[in-house]
Write a protein that holds these residues in place. Structure first.
Motif, mmCIF file in Angstrom:
data_model
loop_
_atom_site.group_PDB
_atom_site.id
_atom_site.type_symbol
_atom_site.label_atom_id
_atom_site.label_comp_id
_atom_site.label_asym_id
_atom_site.label_seq_id
_atom_site.Cartn_x
_atom_site.Cartn_y
_atom_site.Cartn_z
ATOM 1 N N SER A 41 -20.685 -27.573 13.469
ATOM 2 C CA SER A 41 -21.232 -28.244 12.487
ATOM 3 C C SER A 41 -22.779 -27.738 12.414
ATOM 4 N N ALA A 42 -23.360 -26.897 13.251
ATOM 5 C CA ALA A 42 -24.656 -26.191 12.910
ATOM 6 C C ALA A 42 -24.670 -25.327 11.768
ATOM 7 N N ILE A 43 -23.216 -24.656 11.880
ATOM 8 C CA ILE A 43 -23.208 -23.602 10.757
ATOM 9 C C ILE A 43 -23.117 -24.474 9.327
ATOM 10 N N LEU A 44 -22.670 -25.389 9.311
ATOM 11 C CA LEU A 44 -22.364 -26.196 8.019
ATOM 12 C C LEU A 44 -23.787 -26.776 7.696
ATOM 13 N N VAL A 45 -24.663 -27.276 8.746
ATOM 14 C CA VAL A 45 -25.942 -27.650 8.596
ATOM 15 C C VAL A 45 -26.810 -26.502 7.970
ATOM 16 N N CYS A 46 -26.532 -25.247 8.481
ATOM 17 C CA CYS A 46 -27.319 -23.951 7.979
ATOM 18 C C CYS A 46 -26.993 -23.884 6.461
ATOM 19 N N ALA A 47 -25.549 -23.718 6.201
ATOM 20 C CA ALA A 47 -25.148 -23.446 4.821
ATOM 21 C C ALA A 47 -25.695 -24.454 3.935
ATOM 22 N N SER A 48 -25.747 -25.752 4.396
ATOM 23 C CA SER A 48 -26.413 -26.700 3.249
ATOM 24 C C SER A 48 -27.786 -26.389 3.084
ATOM 25 N N LYS A 49 -28.659 -25.844 4.158
ATOM 26 C CA LYS A 49 -29.894 -25.247 3.802
ATOM 27 C C LYS A 49 -29.813 -24.345 2.942
ATOM 28 N N TYR A 50 -29.074 -23.320 3.253
ATOM 29 C CA TYR A 50 -29.008 -21.966 2.390
ATOM 30 C C TYR A 50 -28.741 -22.372 0.857
ATOM 31 N N ALA A 51 -27.740 -23.509 0.828
ATOM 32 C CA ALA A 51 -27.418 -23.862 -0.806
ATOM 33 C C ALA A 51 -28.600 -24.416 -1.254
ATOM 34 N N THR A 52 -29.553 -25.176 -0.945
ATOM 35 C CA THR A 52 -30.606 -25.541 -1.592
ATOM 36 C C THR A 52 -31.884 -24.530 -1.925
ATOM 37 N N GLN A 53 -31.821 -23.390 -1.363
ATOM 38 C CA GLN A 53 -32.896 -22.424 -1.554
ATOM 39 C C GLN A 53 -32.277 -21.399 -2.653
ATOM 40 N N SER A 54 -33.149 -21.100 -3.719
ATOM 41 C CA SER A 54 -32.946 -20.434 -4.795
ATOM 42 C C SER A 54 -32.683 -19.004 -4.247
ATOM 43 N N ASP A 55 -33.097 -18.390 -3.400
ATOM 44 C CA ASP A 55 -32.890 -17.243 -3.030
ATOM 45 C C ASP A 55 -32.305 -17.034 -1.722
ATOM 46 N N GLY A 56 -31.852 -18.055 -1.207
ATOM 47 C CA GLY A 56 -31.022 -18.311 0.068
ATOM 48 C C GLY A 56 -31.877 -18.180 1.469
ATOM 49 N N SER A 57 -33.146 -18.058 1.293
ATOM 50 C CA SER A 57 -34.035 -17.928 2.415
ATOM 51 C C SER A 57 -33.894 -18.947 3.552
ATOM 52 N N LEU A 58 -33.604 -18.532 4.858
ATOM 53 C CA LEU A 58 -33.262 -19.422 6.066
ATOM 54 C C LEU A 58 -34.512 -19.226 6.930
ATOM 55 N N PRO A 59 -35.738 -19.890 6.915
ATOM 56 C CA PRO A 59 -36.754 -19.999 7.860
ATOM 57 C C PRO A 59 -36.031 -20.070 9.302
ATOM 58 N N TRP A 60 -36.540 -19.179 10.349
ATOM 59 C CA TRP A 60 -36.127 -19.479 11.382
ATOM 60 C C TRP A 60 -36.181 -20.771 12.126
ATOM 61 N N SER A 61 -37.477 -21.421 11.743
ATOM 62 C CA SER A 61 -37.831 -22.719 12.449
ATOM 63 C C SER A 61 -36.894 -23.786 11.757
ATOM 64 N N GLU A 62 -36.123 -23.416 10.216
ATOM 65 C CA GLU A 62 -35.213 -24.490 9.896
ATOM 66 C C GLU A 62 -33.821 -24.441 10.214
ATOM 67 N N ARG A 63 -33.593 -23.400 11.006
ATOM 68 C CA ARG A 63 -32.016 -23.213 11.431
ATOM 69 C C ARG A 63 -31.652 -24.011 12.714
ATOM 70 N N PRO A 64 -30.451 -24.489 12.704
ATOM 71 C CA PRO A 64 -30.150 -25.231 13.843
ATOM 72 C C PRO A 64 -29.921 -24.285 15.071
ATOM 73 N N ALA A 65 -30.266 -24.641 16.339
ATOM 74 C CA ALA A 65 -30.451 -23.681 17.481
ATOM 75 C C ALA A 65 -29.251 -22.684 17.495
ATOM 76 N N PRO A 66 -27.945 -22.900 17.362
ATOM 77 C CA PRO A 66 -27.120 -21.878 17.572
ATOM 78 C C PRO A 66 -27.417 -20.577 16.682
ATOM 79 N N LEU A 67 -28.018 -20.918 15.526
ATOM 80 C CA LEU A 67 -28.087 -19.867 14.452
ATOM 81 C C LEU A 67 -29.690 -19.422 14.580
ATOM 82 N N LYS A 68 -30.569 -20.018 15.438
ATOM 83 C CA LYS A 68 -31.703 -19.206 15.720
ATOM 84 C C LYS A 68 -31.811 -17.948 16.456
ATOM 85 N N LYS A 69 -30.933 -17.832 17.522
ATOM 86 C CA LYS A 69 -31.177 -16.620 18.249
ATOM 87 C C LYS A 69 -29.889 -15.863 17.997
ATOM 88 N N GLY A 70 -29.016 -15.929 17.183
ATOM 89 C CA GLY A 70 -27.918 -15.235 16.657
ATOM 90 C C GLY A 70 -27.956 -14.391 15.661
#
Length: 134
Positions: free
Chosen positions: A90-119
């Motif tokens: 579920s966290a991967i799909l949440v992160c992928a959803s955020k990725y899709a909305t960004q024109s350059d794909g930027s995923l700021p650390w603070s906006e990533r779900p917990a399992p994808l912050k440290k990995g």
């Protein structure tokens, strides 16, 4: 724009006498993502693709999110034990959803779900931003 989610299916394998035994953690993660993908609102914008090995063997389980003209992210150390598998997927799909909305794909650390912050294993710039030296 087509986005891709790559899932290493070799990750978290058990090996005996040079052969994989049972189902790998990566395959379990892929299966869970495909199950969740059926009701995911962005399923038509993302291709989920298995990869035999993504060469991050010391950081299992590993996924990558990529699209043309966007940063590519490689995430590892994703938990796929029975208690964590659904949360991780579920966290991967949440992160992928955020990725899709960004024109350059930027995923700021603070906006990533917990399992994808440290990995995070790698953040690779879009191809057009790579300069040729020489």
């Amino acid at each position: 724009m087509v986005h891709k989610l790559f899932v290493c299916t070799t990750c978290a394998s058990i090996w005996k006498d040079g052969k994989r035994v049972g189902t790998s953690g990566g395959q379990l993660l892929l299966d869970e993502l495909l199950k969740l993908n059926q009701s995911w609102s962005l399923s038509s914008n993302f291709l989920i693709q298995s990869v035999e090995c993504m060469s991050a063997c010391n950081r299992p389980c590993v996924v990558a999110i990529a699209a043309e003209g966007k940063y590519t992210y490689l995430f590892g150390d994703l938990p796929v034990d029975a208690a964590s598998l659904a949360t991780t997927a579920s966290a991967i799909l949440v992160c992928a959803s955020k990725y899709a909305t960004q024109s350059d794909g930027s995923l700021p650390w603070s906006e990533r779900p917990a399992p994808l912050k440290k990995g995070i294993v790698a953040k690779i710039p879009p191809m057009q931003e790579l300069a040729v030296i020489g």
